[in-house]
Structures are given as C-alpha cells and as structure tokens.
Design an enzyme around this catalytic site. Sequence first.
Site, PDB file in Angstrom:
ATOM      1  CG  ASP A  67      -0.284  -0.409   2.516  1.00 49.01           C
ATOM      2  OD1 ASP A  67       0.953  -0.452   2.563  1.00 49.01           O
ATOM      3  OD2 ASP A  67      -1.004  -0.669   3.493  1.00 49.01           O
ATOM      4  CG  ASN A 135      -8.920  -0.951  12.269  1.00 48.78           C
ATOM      5  OD1 ASN A 135      -7.975  -1.581  11.807  1.00 48.78           O
ATOM      6  ND2 ASN A 135      -9.492   0.052  11.617  1.00 48.78           N
TER       7      ASN A 135
HETATM    8  C1  GLP Z   1      -0.535   0.641   8.495  1.00 49.69           C
HETATM    9  C2  GLP Z   1      -0.166  -0.210   7.284  1.00 49.69           C
HETATM   10  C3  GLP Z   1      -0.342  -1.672   7.564  1.00 49.69           C
HETATM   11  C4  GLP Z   1       0.304  -2.043   8.888  1.00 49.69           C
HETATM   12  C5  GLP Z   1      -0.383  -1.293   9.999  1.00 49.69           C
HETATM   13  C6  GLP Z   1       0.208  -1.597  11.366  1.00 49.69           C
HETATM   14  O1  GLP Z   1      -1.862   0.994   8.518  1.00 49.69           O
HETATM   15  N1  GLP Z   1      -0.888   0.144   6.130  1.00 49.69           N
HETATM   16  O2  GLP Z   1       0.227  -2.422   6.498  1.00 49.69           O
HETATM   17  O3  GLP Z   1       0.213  -3.414   9.098  1.00 49.69           O
HETATM   18  O4  GLP Z   1      -0.220   0.095   9.766  1.00 49.69           O
HETATM   19  O5  GLP Z   1       1.346  -0.817  11.560  1.00 49.69           O
HETATM   20  P1  GLP Z   1       2.429  -1.057  12.671  1.00 49.69           P
HETATM   21  O6  GLP Z   1       3.236  -2.214  12.214  1.00 49.69           O
HETATM   22  O7  GLP Z   1       3.240   0.214  12.673  1.00 49.69           O
HETATM   23  O8  GLP Z   1       1.721  -1.296  13.945  1.00 49.69           O
END
Ligand code: GLP
Length: 240
Positions: A67, A135
Amino acid sequence: MKVIIAKDYDDMSEKAFGIMLETVKSNPNAVLGLATGSTPIGLYRNMVRDHRENGTSYKNIRTVNLDEYAGLEGTHPQSYACFMRKNLFDQLDIQEKNTNIENGAAKDADAECARYNALLEEMPRDIQILGIGSNGHIAFNEPGTPFGSTTHTVRLAESTIKDNSRLFDSIDEVPRAAFTMGLKNIMQSKKIVILANGANKANAVYGLVKGEVTERVPASVLQLHPDCVLICDEAAASRL
Ligand code: GLP
C-alpha cells in the site's frame, strides 16, 4: 492458521526472517510481497544483516508492496516508497526496477489501481509479509472491505489515522486516503506470514485467529488461507 508465539519483538523478527531466508534461498527469482509499519522493521534489519554478513543475494528478487498513502510523492519522507528504500532496498543488492509500489501521486486513481492489479497478475507472490492494524485491518483494507476486493483507493479509518500519526509531525499531516492491495490480491500469495507485537494488537490478533470470519475484521479472511503463519509476541497473543 499456524500460530507461533515468540518471546519478544526480536524473537518474532528472527523467526520471520528464518521463513523469509528459506524463500529467498530456495528461489533466487522469488516474488516477495512486503509491508510497511513498525512491525516488519526487525525482519528487514535481519535481512540486511544477513546480506552483509553472508552475502545472500537479492539481485533477481522482485518485490511488490501492499500500500501507499494517496497524495504523497515517492520521495516524501513519510511515503511508504521512502520507508522501503530506507529500511530495506538501499541496503540490499536488489535492483530498483524490480521493486514495485503503488504511485501515491497518481492523478488518475482508477488507472493506477488497474495498473497495479495487472502487475499483481503477472507477479504471483511466493510469500506475503503482513502487519495488522489495531482494528484488524491488513494493508489498508479497513473493516467492511469485501473479501473479493482488488487494488483500490480507501478513506482511512479514524483509528488508523490516529495510530499512524505517531510517525508524522502532527495528526493533520496524516493523509486521509491511500492505495491498497485488496484482500483477494493478498490471499493469492502462496504463503502468508503475519506479524504482530504489543498489547494494543491483542484484540486484532484474537479476531484474526479465533474470531468469526467476517468482513468486519479484514484479517479474519486469513483463516481461509491454506498456508498462513502468525508470528506474534506474548503481549499480542494474550487473548488467544
Ligand atoms: C498501516 C499499514 C499496515 C500495517 C499497519 C500496522 O496501517 N498500512 O500495512 O500493518 O499500519 O502498523 P504497525 O506495524 O506500525 O503497527
């Protein structure tokens, strides 16, 4: 789904690295599906260290990222393109032309989604690395996203904007929209490794492993995948 409970973040990262190394060693032309966020940074550090110390080559490895924020150029410091260069690509021998991510600055969003979906069809993933949002989102597939979704643009949930604001100077700077691979694209990977650490992921991890398979918890779709491994620390596993 196979569940591996690691001692802590470093142990989780090392275990994920073991699976990644196996994939890269067994197929030097492998296609890796990669993720951003804080969670996979330890995995990427292990890949960089191993490349330096043991010379594991990424010369013919190809990558596709999940993404990208909409409205950010790939040179913007908070773009996921920049994150990937800084945390991984610039420190490996991977060829830049073999790395792929949505163009956040694309003027025609529909055309960009179509381009990325066509690319994904040509590049079946051997492994997909995932984190999980508090979430239950995966990539930027927020609750309510259809399981049949392909690459699309999304308005980010308030909770996601808040969670991700720690990486920006202020919450107002967090983009409100993003491009994301869809759940159907993610499920097409041969193998999926999902990582989670910290107590704030415990509810999401419960939904991922033990909850109802429902579009209200996007990660729950992974219960239907034939080769999915969750590696999480004890805090994230506390509700299992
Ligand atoms: C973002 C990304 C996800 C990721 C999520 C959790 O929203 N688009 O791909 O898994 O955050 O992030 P973190 O690993 O910083 O907790």
